[in-house]
Design an enzyme around this catalytic site. Structure first.
Site, PDB file in Angstrom:
ATOM      1  CG  HIS A 110      -2.083   0.930   1.094  1.00 46.21           C
ATOM      2  ND1 HIS A 110      -2.784   1.390   2.183  1.00 46.21           N
ATOM      3  CD2 HIS A 110      -2.670   1.480   0.013  1.00 46.21           C
ATOM      4  CE1 HIS A 110      -3.745   2.198   1.769  1.00 46.21           C
ATOM      5  NE2 HIS A 110      -3.704   2.268   0.461  1.00 46.21           N
ATOM      6  CE  LYS A 162     -23.493   3.471 -12.037  1.00 41.80           C
ATOM      7  NZ  LYS A 162     -22.214   3.732 -12.735  1.00 41.80           N
ATOM      8  CE  LYS A 200     -25.323   8.253  -9.594  1.00 43.72           C
ATOM      9  NZ  LYS A 200     -24.712   9.525  -9.121  1.00 43.72           N
ATOM     10  CB  SER A 216     -24.881   9.760  -3.082  1.00 45.65           C
ATOM     11  OG  SER A 216     -23.603   9.170  -2.944  1.00 45.65           O
ATOM     12  N   PRO A 217     -25.157   6.548  -4.487  1.00 40.33           N
ATOM     13  CG  PRO A 217     -25.053   5.423  -6.530  1.00 40.33           C
ATOM     14  CD  PRO A 217     -25.005   6.800  -5.927  1.00 40.33           C
ATOM     15  CG  ASP A 218     -19.525   6.428  -1.337  1.00 44.72           C
ATOM     16  OD1 ASP A 218     -19.027   5.340  -0.999  1.00 44.72           O
ATOM     17  OD2 ASP A 218     -19.208   7.514  -0.801  1.00 44.72           O
ATOM     18  CE1 TYR A 278     -10.272   4.434   9.252  1.00 44.58           C
ATOM     19  CE2 TYR A 278     -11.621   3.921  11.172  1.00 44.58           C
ATOM     20  CZ  TYR A 278     -10.472   3.737  10.427  1.00 44.58           C
ATOM     21  OH  TYR A 278      -9.513   2.852  10.869  1.00 44.58           O
ATOM     22  CB  SER A 283      -8.624   9.882  -3.939  1.00 40.01           C
ATOM     23  OG  SER A 283      -7.497  10.373  -4.651  1.00 40.01           O
TER      24      SER A 283
END
Length: 573
Positions: free
Chosen positions: A345, A421, A425, A430-432, A454, A458
């Site tokens: 990572h 998704k 939509k 929001s799918p996330d 949590y 990015s």
């Protein structure tokens, strides 16, 4: 594809990773390093904002009297001329003297300072769709095609023809791509380090192949610089597979599964010239290719066995010694068509690893042009190790430790195919964020308390940006999960709370992507598709109250109940 960065933390916490990007990344035809210099540095947020964010994060997960005490401590910390201001000045000074102060600190603390084994706990693993072969010849040909594809990808990095990535009109940092290959983590007595051999003079031209826990150097370029063809590489792989009938060689690769303190001491013991040369060949190689035996398959409806194979190899009796877990990139191909990637990572985050994976998957689908091998090929070079009695004992310890860790590794995978998704939509969800709320609802139902959840987000909009942690649990999401099963709450109120929780989550994600927000249980990753979700959960089963199968079933129920809520209380359009 299923991927997971498995990291086990404390009870009632969930750490989640989404491997399919929630916002579309645009590829643009530009030399990908051209945009690096123009990327901004990560700012240091004001002290008060950091402290207020900390208190907000604590509020939904601790008792009121604990929160009041925390508030008093924070106010004392922020006092004019106090410790807070002194530390803030230190951070601001560091930010001025480093390209990215967060990445610098994160690397020292999270990546190099963590002394747990990298296998299971730290490395990124991605299990890819199984391919249509079930024999040695199919395994060899698949491996050869993957080598060629990776060398093509390597060329786009070196020639800077890899498409630059753009998110929301803003360029993303592409530096992680240049760190994927010819890189290795080096164990240290107190802190590990990483060496980028591609950035040093005379970059490597070979890969390492592991078969039957024995290591081989394979040159993958001709003297004129052209790469070997698929057919030529098949000849090399066949040569390796027919030359390793001996099974009495000590499985040195199992040492990389040890905790970092034990491995660093063993590493220093491998100090004679033969060992040094073999270690150097592995560490300098472009990547490692692992030719695995197929592990036993029991109930494997959703590819759980593939995830185990790519994560840890299946144990000391199977493929766990057929690895070098410190290598930046390991490509794993088994005899039964299973394959995937295992990456450290420290060099790249999930989105970059998935971009490489997507490239390889697409390459495997291309029609193959067979070319006869005409030029003479150098024989693969077997690497030898001088194993002393002390090292042999450490190898046996590593076997026992690895098998114990695997025994304690609880992993479940679910393909949730009731909706995906497109459905969310259509409901302007929001799918996330919807999945994040389902995670929290499932945990609340299991534990009768709000969990600390949590999500990795990015920060590649900044130069050398990696990830920041978004605290998904908020006062708004806590209110939603507490109200969901409350019979006295109307559906319209529950919908309103869900919408507020999702709105808050989306706003927090944007804040983390564009600026700095600072802020152990289960590790969870998921990918979002048009009509389904793939969800993977991992934890340590040494804790009696943790059970991934229980949680994944609760999450399935939560997703279905939340859909029912949407349909029972449609909003006005």
């Amino acid at each position: 594809m299923i991927g997971c960065h498995s990291h086990v933390t404390a009870s009632y916490q969930v750490r989640s990773y989404q491997l399919v990007k929630p916002v579309r990344v645009i590829l643009i035809s530009d030399r990908y390093l051209n945009q690096q210099k123009g990327l901004p540095r990560v700012p240091v947020p004001p002290l008060r904002k950091t402290c207020e964010g900390y208190l907000s994060a604590l509020e939904p997960i601790i008792e009121e009297n604990e929160w009041k005490r925390a508030k008093q401590l924070v106010e004392a910390f922020m006092k004019r001329g106090g410790v807070g201001e002194e530390l803030q000045r230190s951070l601001e000074k560091k930010a001025c003297n480093t390209v990215n102060w967060i990445t610098d600190l994160w690397g020292k603390l999270e990546y190099f300072g963590n002394r747990s084994p990298v296998v299971i706990n730290a490395n990124v693993q991605i299990a890819c769709p199984r391919l249509d072969f079930r024999d040695k010849q199919g395994q060899i040909r698949c491996a050869a095609k993957l080598i060629v594809a990776l060398l093509e990808f390597k060329t786009t990095i070196e020639n800077e023809t890899l498409p630059a990535e753009n998110l929301g009109g803003k360029p993303l940092c592409m530096e992680q791509y240049s760190q994927l290959l010819s890189t290795c983590r080096i164990p240290g007595l107190e802190r590990d380090s990483v060496v980028f051999h591609a950035k040093i003079g005379n970059p490597p031209k070979h890969i390492t192949v592991v078969y039957n826990s024995q290591f081989f150097v394979v040159e993958v370029y001709h003297n004129d610089g052209t790469p070997l063809t698929v057919d030529q590489l098949c000849v090399q792989m066949e040569s390796i597979c027919t030359s390793t009938s001996e099974t009495n060689t000590e499985p040195v690769g199992i040492l990389t599964t040890l905790d970092r303190d034990s491995w660093s001491k063993a590493y220093l013991s491998l100090k004679d010239q033969t060992n040094k040369e073999s270690l150097s060949a592995i560490e300098r190689s472009i990547f490692t290719l692992c030719l695995d035996r197929a592990i036993p398959r029991e109930s494997d409806k959703y590819g759980t066995c593939d995830c185990h194979l790519i994560t840890h190899g299946g144990g000391s009796q199977w493929n766990s010694a057929n690895r070098w877990f410190d290598k930046s990139l390991q490509i794993i191909v088994a005899e039964d068509g299973s394959w995937g990637l295992n990456l450290i990572h420290v060099v790249a985050d999930g989105a970059v690893s998935m971009a490489l994976t997507d490239y390889l998957v697409a390459s495997m689908k291309k029609p193959e042009m067979r070319q006869a091998s005409i030029l003479p090929l150098p024989m693969p070079q077997k690497l030898h190790f001088h194993v002393t009695p002390d090292i042999k004992e450490i190898i046996e310890q590593a076997k026992r430790s690895m098998d114990r860790n695997i025994q304690n590794f609880d992993l479940s995978v679910m393909v949730f195919d009731h909706f995906g998704k497109n459905y969310l939509k259509a409901h302007n969800m929001s799918p996330d964020a919807f999945i994040q709320m389902a995670i929290q609802l499932a945990c609340y139902r299991m534990n009768k308390q709000v969990c600390a959840s949590y999500e990795a987000v990015s920060q590649r909009m900044f130069r050398h940006g990696r990830v920041s942690l978004l605290l998904s649990t908020t006062s708004v999401s806590a209110a939603f999960v507490k109200a969901f099963d409350d019979p006295e709450k109307q559906n319209t109120e529950k919908i309103d709370l869900l919408e507020k929780a999702i709105k808050t989550h989306k706003e927090n994600i944007k804040a983390v992507i564009h600026q700095v927000d600072e802020n152990s249980g289960y590790s969870l990753c998921y990918s979002i598709h048009n009509s389904h979700f793939i969800i993977e959960m991992a934890t340590s089963n040494t804790h009696k109250r943790r059970n991934t199968r229980h949680l994944i079933q609760n999450m399935k129920d939560a997703l279905l109940d939340m859909r029912a809520l949407l349909e029972q209380a449609p909003r006005a359009t």
